[in-house]
Structure formats: structure tokens, C-alpha cells
Design a protein around this motif. Structure first.
Motif, mmCIF file in Angstrom:
data_model
loop_
_atom_site.group_PDB
_atom_site.id
_atom_site.type_symbol
_atom_site.label_atom_id
_atom_site.label_comp_id
_atom_site.label_asym_id
_atom_site.label_seq_id
_atom_site.Cartn_x
_atom_site.Cartn_y
_atom_site.Cartn_z
ATOM 1 N N ARG A 1 0.838 -1.263 -0.075
ATOM 2 C CA ARG A 1 -0.122 0.065 -0.116
ATOM 3 C C ARG A 1 0.648 1.308 0.033
ATOM 4 O O ARG A 1 0.664 2.175 -0.928
ATOM 5 N N GLU A 2 1.904 1.219 0.751
ATOM 6 C CA GLU A 2 2.780 2.449 0.794
ATOM 7 C C GLU A 2 3.640 2.710 -0.431
ATOM 8 O O GLU A 2 3.787 3.612 -0.892
ATOM 9 N N LYS A 3 3.851 1.616 -1.065
ATOM 10 C CA LYS A 3 4.563 1.505 -2.421
ATOM 11 C C LYS A 3 3.497 2.259 -3.438
ATOM 12 O O LYS A 3 4.054 3.239 -4.070
ATOM 13 N N ASP A 4 2.572 1.735 -3.400
ATOM 14 C CA ASP A 4 1.599 2.570 -4.254
ATOM 15 C C ASP A 4 1.167 3.870 -4.055
ATOM 16 O O ASP A 4 1.136 4.504 -4.825
ATOM 17 N N LEU A 5 0.949 4.218 -2.746
ATOM 18 C CA LEU A 5 1.012 5.676 -2.282
ATOM 19 C C LEU A 5 2.017 6.336 -2.715
ATOM 20 O O LEU A 5 2.090 7.497 -3.247
ATOM 21 N N LEU A 6 3.230 5.946 -2.625
ATOM 22 C CA LEU A 6 4.635 6.643 -3.066
ATOM 23 C C LEU A 6 4.339 7.099 -4.384
ATOM 24 O O LEU A 6 4.790 7.896 -4.780
ATOM 25 N N GLU A 7 4.299 5.828 -5.323
ATOM 26 C CA GLU A 7 4.274 6.191 -6.908
ATOM 27 C C GLU A 7 3.164 7.216 -7.110
ATOM 28 O O GLU A 7 3.381 7.724 -8.216
ATOM 29 N N ARG A 8 2.161 7.222 -6.476
ATOM 30 C CA ARG A 8 1.059 8.301 -6.815
ATOM 31 C C ARG A 8 1.345 9.721 -5.958
ATOM 32 O O ARG A 8 0.480 10.610 -6.215
ATOM 33 N N GLY A 9 2.355 9.724 -5.115
ATOM 34 C CA GLY A 9 2.800 10.931 -4.501
ATOM 35 C C GLY A 9 2.141 11.119 -3.389
ATOM 36 O O GLY A 9 1.865 12.566 -3.172
ATOM 37 N N ILE A 10 1.376 10.209 -2.816
ATOM 38 C CA ILE A 10 0.506 10.528 -1.676
ATOM 39 C C ILE A 10 1.196 10.480 -0.216
ATOM 40 O O ILE A 10 0.955 10.979 0.644
ATOM 41 N N THR A 11 2.224 9.576 -0.056
ATOM 42 C CA THR A 11 2.822 9.243 1.040
ATOM 43 C C THR A 11 4.321 9.718 0.819
ATOM 44 O O THR A 11 4.846 10.093 -0.122
ATOM 45 N N SER A 12 5.053 9.799 2.121
ATOM 46 C CA SER A 12 6.404 10.233 2.043
ATOM 47 C C SER A 12 7.375 8.993 1.843
ATOM 48 O O SER A 12 7.000 7.775 2.066
#
Length: 239
Positions: A96-107
Motif C-alpha cells: 500500500r505504501e509503495k502504491d501511495l509513494l508512486e502516486r505521490g500521496i505518502t512520504s
């Protein structure tokens, strides 16, 4: 007993002589090939549940020889199941964090923390997996542990190679530990000869020297071979 010895293919005879290249007669005895000789011992304390073999029995590689109940094994099974459950949870978080990082949502820091936790969980699962494999469980058994409702503590000790059970030193119900030899297995296809060479003739014994052996129990047969090891010390009793 003679019956067990006959079933195992064991013959006995009095010590005979061998002849070195220059015709020296020496006493010799037949011993097990130590490259194919195994003392079966448990890895942890336990209680013998069942002994599957008797002296003289012929076994094949991976045959179950004896079953043991080991409390330590049950504990490792429980840790393994818990570690796999934690791994699945942390893997979902990591993805989930990997997906959010690719979408620029997480740090990136949160992503790296999730990845580190996931890698650590993988190491824990592998550690317990290796411990269970060392206890004698196979990969198929490991795959079923996750679906078990309880932690079974029984494990089977298996034969490391094809051979004959030459000794059973345990019985059902006995409490055993890592210092206890339960069974002895030997491959009787090849045996070793041990020569007793007088100290005065030790200079004639060199690795590679040819020998011939004869036995009263096998009249008319001559066995040829070569020395592959010379002892480093003289027997204090016989010289």
C-alpha cells in the motif's frame, strides 16, 4: 542374535592376516565404513513416541525411523505461524505504501519504514522455517502448518541414506536429549579393513600401498585394496 546378523548380511570370523607388497603378514579386522555410518540423535529434548525399525532392518533414505514428541518443536511451530501472519500483514502495508509513494500521496520515509518492517518479517519467517527443516520437517509439512488448529510437537527422525539398522538404543516412552544416540545406521555395501602394524614395520605402511586380504569365512577369495590412511600414533597397549 545369529538370526538378526544373518538378516543384516553380517558375517563374523576370527582376525586374519593381510599381506603388504613385500609379503608381510598382519592381523586385520573388518569395521564399518565411517563415511557411511550415522548415529541418529534428536536436536532437542523429547520423549520417544514410536520406534519404527528393529536391528537388522533395511531402510531407505528419508524413511522415518523413530517419532519423538518435542515441546521445543511445538513452540517453534507457534512462532512460525505467528511470523507468517505478521508477514502477510506487513506485506499488505508495504504494498500500500509503495502504491501511495508512486502516486505521490505518502512520504518516502513512511515507505522505507514499511519496507524495513516487511523485510524484517521475511527474515523471521525464514529463521523459523530453517529451524523446522533442521528438526526433520519437509517443505510440504511446512505448508500445512499455517492451517493447523494446534501446534503438534511430534517429529519423525529420518534415515540419512540407504543402509541397515545395526543398533537401536531407545524404546517407546524414553526421555531423550541431544546427547543420546537413538539408532545406528550403516551402509554395508562397502566396509573398511583396519590393520594392526607393529611399530618396527610402520615405515612400510604408506598411503597408497597395495594390500591383499583373505578370510577364513570366505575361503578361496582374495580382496585387493590400498591403504588410504596411516594412524598418527602407536597404540600404547599393543605397540
Amino acid at each position: 542374535s545369529p538370526e538378526v546378523a544373518a538378516k543384516a548380511g553380517v558375517r563374523t570370523s576370527n582376525p586374519q592376516s593381510v599381506v603388504l607388497a613385500d609379503g608381510v603378514n598382519l592381523p586385520v579386522r573388518v569395521v564399518f565404513n565411517r563415511k557411511n555410518l550415522a548415529q541418529i540423535t534428536p536436536l532437542a529434548n523429547g520423549v520417544v513416541r514410536k520406534v519404527h525399525v528393529q536391528p537388522g532392518a533395511t531402510v531407505e533414505r528419508d524413511d522415518i525411523l523413530v517419532e519423538l514428541a518435542m515441546p521445543e518443536l511445538a513452540a517453534i511451530r507457534s512462532e512460525f505461524v505467528s511470523a507468517k501472519a505478521r508477514l502477510e500483514q506487513l506485506e499488505a502495508t508495504y504494498m500500500r505504501e509503495k502504491d501511495l509513494l508512486e502516486r505521490g500521496i505518502t512520504s518516502r520515509q513512511e515507505y522505507q519504514q514499511a519496507e524495513a518492517a516487511f523485510r524484517g518479517a521475511q527474515s523471521s519467517v525464514q529463521k523459523y522455517r530453517n529451524q523446522l527443516l533442521s528438526f526433520g520437517l519437509d517443505k510440504a509439512a511446512l505448508d500445512t502448518i499455517t492451517h493447523m488448529s494446534h501446534s503438534d510437537s511430534v517429529v519423525g527422525l529420518r534415515a540419512p541414506f540407504d543402509g541397515v539398522v545395526t543398533g537401536v538404543q531407545t524404546a517407546m516412552g524414553e526421555a531423550v536429549g541431544p546427547d543420546k544416540s537413538l539408532l545406528t545406521i550403516a551402509d554395508l555395501d562397502t566396509l573398511w579393513l583396519e590393520l594392526s602394524i607393529p611399530e618396527s614395520q610402520i615405515h612400510q605402511a604408506e598411503s597408497g600401498a597395495a594390500i591383499q586380504a583373505r578370510f577364513a569365512g570366505l575361503p578361496g577369495r582374495v580382496f585387493s585394496g590400498r591403504l588410504f590412511q596411516v594412524g598418527a600414533a602407536v597404540d600404547e597397549r599393543t605397540r
